[in-house]
Design an enzyme around this catalytic site. Structure first.
Site, PDB file in Angstrom:
ATOM      1  N   ALA A  69       0.844  -1.196   0.000  1.00  0.00           N
ATOM      2  CA  ALA A  69       0.000   0.000   0.000  1.00  0.00           C
ATOM      3  C   ALA A  69       0.880   1.246   0.000  1.00  0.00           C
ATOM      4  O   ALA A  69       0.519   2.267  -0.576  1.00  0.00           O
ATOM      5  CB  ALA A  69      -0.913  -0.002   1.218  1.00  0.00           C
ATOM      6  N   ASN A 136      -5.310   3.603  11.538  1.00  0.00           N
ATOM      7  CA  ASN A 136      -4.637   2.379  11.966  1.00  0.00           C
ATOM      8  C   ASN A 136      -4.295   2.362  13.451  1.00  0.00           C
ATOM      9  O   ASN A 136      -4.183   1.308  14.055  1.00  0.00           O
ATOM     10  CB  ASN A 136      -3.359   2.154  11.150  1.00  0.00           C
ATOM     11  CG  ASN A 136      -2.461   3.371  11.128  1.00  0.00           C
ATOM     12  OD1 ASN A 136      -2.876   4.450  10.709  1.00  0.00           O
ATOM     13  ND2 ASN A 136      -1.233   3.218  11.562  1.00  0.00           N
ATOM     14  N   GLN A 164      -6.966  -0.070   6.275  1.00  0.00           N
ATOM     15  CA  GLN A 164      -7.543  -0.699   7.472  1.00  0.00           C
ATOM     16  C   GLN A 164      -9.048  -0.954   7.335  1.00  0.00           C
ATOM     17  O   GLN A 164      -9.627  -1.625   8.189  1.00  0.00           O
ATOM     18  CB  GLN A 164      -7.290   0.178   8.706  1.00  0.00           C
ATOM     19  CG  GLN A 164      -5.810   0.370   9.040  1.00  0.00           C
ATOM     20  CD  GLN A 164      -5.155  -0.885   9.625  1.00  0.00           C
ATOM     21  OE1 GLN A 164      -5.838  -1.820  10.046  1.00  0.00           O
ATOM     22  NE2 GLN A 164      -3.832  -0.913   9.641  1.00  0.00           N
ATOM     23  N   SER A 181      -3.937  -2.919   0.963  1.00  0.00           N
ATOM     24  CA  SER A 181      -2.811  -3.816   1.191  1.00  0.00           C
ATOM     25  C   SER A 181      -3.340  -5.213   1.495  1.00  0.00           C
ATOM     26  O   SER A 181      -4.220  -5.367   2.339  1.00  0.00           O
ATOM     27  CB  SER A 181      -2.022  -3.290   2.403  1.00  0.00           C
ATOM     28  OG  SER A 181      -0.884  -4.070   2.622  1.00  0.00           O
ATOM     29  N   HIS A 183      -1.945  -7.763   3.068  1.00  0.00           N
ATOM     30  CA  HIS A 183      -1.652  -8.402   4.366  1.00  0.00           C
ATOM     31  C   HIS A 183      -2.490  -7.873   5.515  1.00  0.00           C
ATOM     32  O   HIS A 183      -2.450  -8.419   6.620  1.00  0.00           O
ATOM     33  CB  HIS A 183      -0.151  -8.341   4.679  1.00  0.00           C
ATOM     34  CG  HIS A 183       0.389  -7.018   5.101  1.00  0.00           C
ATOM     35  ND1 HIS A 183       0.616  -6.699   6.412  1.00  0.00           N
ATOM     36  CD2 HIS A 183       0.790  -5.938   4.392  1.00  0.00           C
ATOM     37  CE1 HIS A 183       1.141  -5.482   6.500  1.00  0.00           C
ATOM     38  NE2 HIS A 183       1.256  -4.992   5.274  1.00  0.00           N
ATOM     39  N   CYS A 301       4.031   1.223  13.583  1.00  0.00           N
ATOM     40  CA  CYS A 301       5.017   1.938  12.767  1.00  0.00           C
ATOM     41  C   CYS A 301       5.815   2.903  13.631  1.00  0.00           C
ATOM     42  O   CYS A 301       6.979   3.146  13.394  1.00  0.00           O
ATOM     43  CB  CYS A 301       4.331   2.705  11.640  1.00  0.00           C
ATOM     44  SG  CYS A 301       3.371   1.615  10.621  1.00  0.00           S
TER      45      CYS A 301
END
Ligand code: PLP
Length: 355
Positions: A69, A136, A164, A181, A183, A301
């Site tokens: 992403a 997120n 998300q 994304s 995953h 992150c």
């Protein structure tokens, strides 16, 4: 081990793994851009996956596969025309830092609940406005439909980071560009996608063999595409069931952790994200005392950076409050019993600290 870090990444769905295996064994190794029979078979699998991923988005656009992403967001922001870019104060670093790549970036403030005002003014002459669907770190759901409508009226493109929310909420209507994304929805790591509304002219940021309609050069992985497609199909097919499971988990966790303060709106939120604080809590010590539980201090992150989360600060929390916050993320494969056990362990460890 109890895994409660679903915002960082999600367990691979068995169905996605199964879909990938065909392209990791036997003659599945072919290059999907080759013209021979093996290449064409691989290409067909990529196109089936593209259709499955496209179902996550509104109609009237194209899916461009990317490596993540983050790459999709870079393509959306850097591949558009030059000009002022306005992004919300709680965007992921992929959006914030890419927007800063331009001199003229403007931050759209959020309120104490972690919500962007749908009528927030945009900078004069903005060429792109970006707001995420679900945050997120704190799980708040943003008014992206209204922001998209206003961006269009102002002549700007609207980018939605739906990483998300994809597969969990309805696709963000009215957006021009949407990043997702694999995953984060029980697909494999190493693949993302950018949905581009028909008629938008983007320039590539990765040059080479001209794959993905010239927008993203590089050989695609049929295995990653197939895993992403299967995960997207599964998420859409089980959306209500997954949402009901997450709601049940949320209620159980809130029941155990009722003395903890919730960060972010209690109503406009995705309930698989529980960001909580206890004033005076030493989060590093808590994580060390609860090593069997995989959870996060602030954002995955930002954790480890030593900096307090920019999202929690944007809500108006003090450094101390931000530093005494934890994030529990759960979902499809989390069981009620393991979540309750984890919450009790965390709460007992906090009490042992005297908070
Ligand atoms: N946007 C949000 C909201 C995220 O949570 C993440 C991952 O943490 C990203 C973007 C980046 O996604 P990827 O890991 O595919 O680069």
């Amino acid at each position: 081990m109890i895994y409660l870090d679903y915002q960082a990444t999600t367990p691979l769905a068995p169905e996605a793994r199964e879909a990938m295996l065909r392209w990791l064994a036997g003659d599945g190794f072919a290059n999907p851009h080759s013209a021979h029979a093996m290449g064409r078979a691989a290409k067909a699998a990529v196109e089936v996956a593209r259709e499955q991923v496209a179902a996550l988005f509104p109609s009237g656009g194209q899916v461009v596969f990317t490596g993540s992403a983050t790459e999709a967001i870079n393509l959306a922001i850097r591949g558009g025309p030059n000009g002022p870019v306005a992004v919300s104060a709680i965007e992921h670093a992929a959006v914030r830092d890419t927007a800063r790549w331009f001199d003229a970036d403007h931050e759209l403030a959020v309120d104490a609940d972690g919500l962007i005002d749908p009528e927030v003014p945009f900078p004069e002459g903005a060429r792109l406005v970006a707001a995420m669907q679900v945050n997120n770190e704190i799980g708040t759901i943003q008014p992206v439909e209204r922001l998209a409508e206003r961006a269009r009226a102002a002549g700007a493109w609207f980018l939605c980071d739906a990483v998300q929310g994809a597969g969990k909420l309805a696709a963000p209507a009215g957006a021009d560009l949407i990043a997702v994304s694999a995953h984060k929805l029980h697909g494999p790591k190493g693949i993302g996608a950018l949905w581009v509304r028909d008629g938008l002219q983007l320039s590539p940021i990765i040059l080479g063999g001209g794959q993905e309609g010239g927008l993203r050069s590089g050989t695609l992985s049929p295995a990653l595409c197939a895993g992403f497609g299967a995960a997207a199909k599964l998420a859409l097919g089980r959306r209500e069931e997954d949402a009901a499971h997450v709601e049940m988990l949320w209620n159980e966790a809130r029941g155990v952790l009722d003395r903890w303060v919730l960060n972010g709106s209690g109503t406009k939120r995705y309930k698989g994200n529980l960001n909580l604080r206890l004033n005076g809590l030493d989060v590093a010590r808590l994580m060390s005392d609860c090593r069997r539980i995989m959870f996060s201090a602030g954002s995955a992150c930002a954790s480890g950076s030593g900096r307090p989360s920019h999202v929690l600060r944007a809500l108006g929390l003090s450094d101390g409050e931000a530093r005494s916050s934890i994030r529990l993320g759960f979902g499809r494969y989390t069981t009620r019993d393991e979540l309750i056990e984890a919450c009790r362990t965390i709460d007992a460890a906090a009490k042992a600290q005297g908070v």
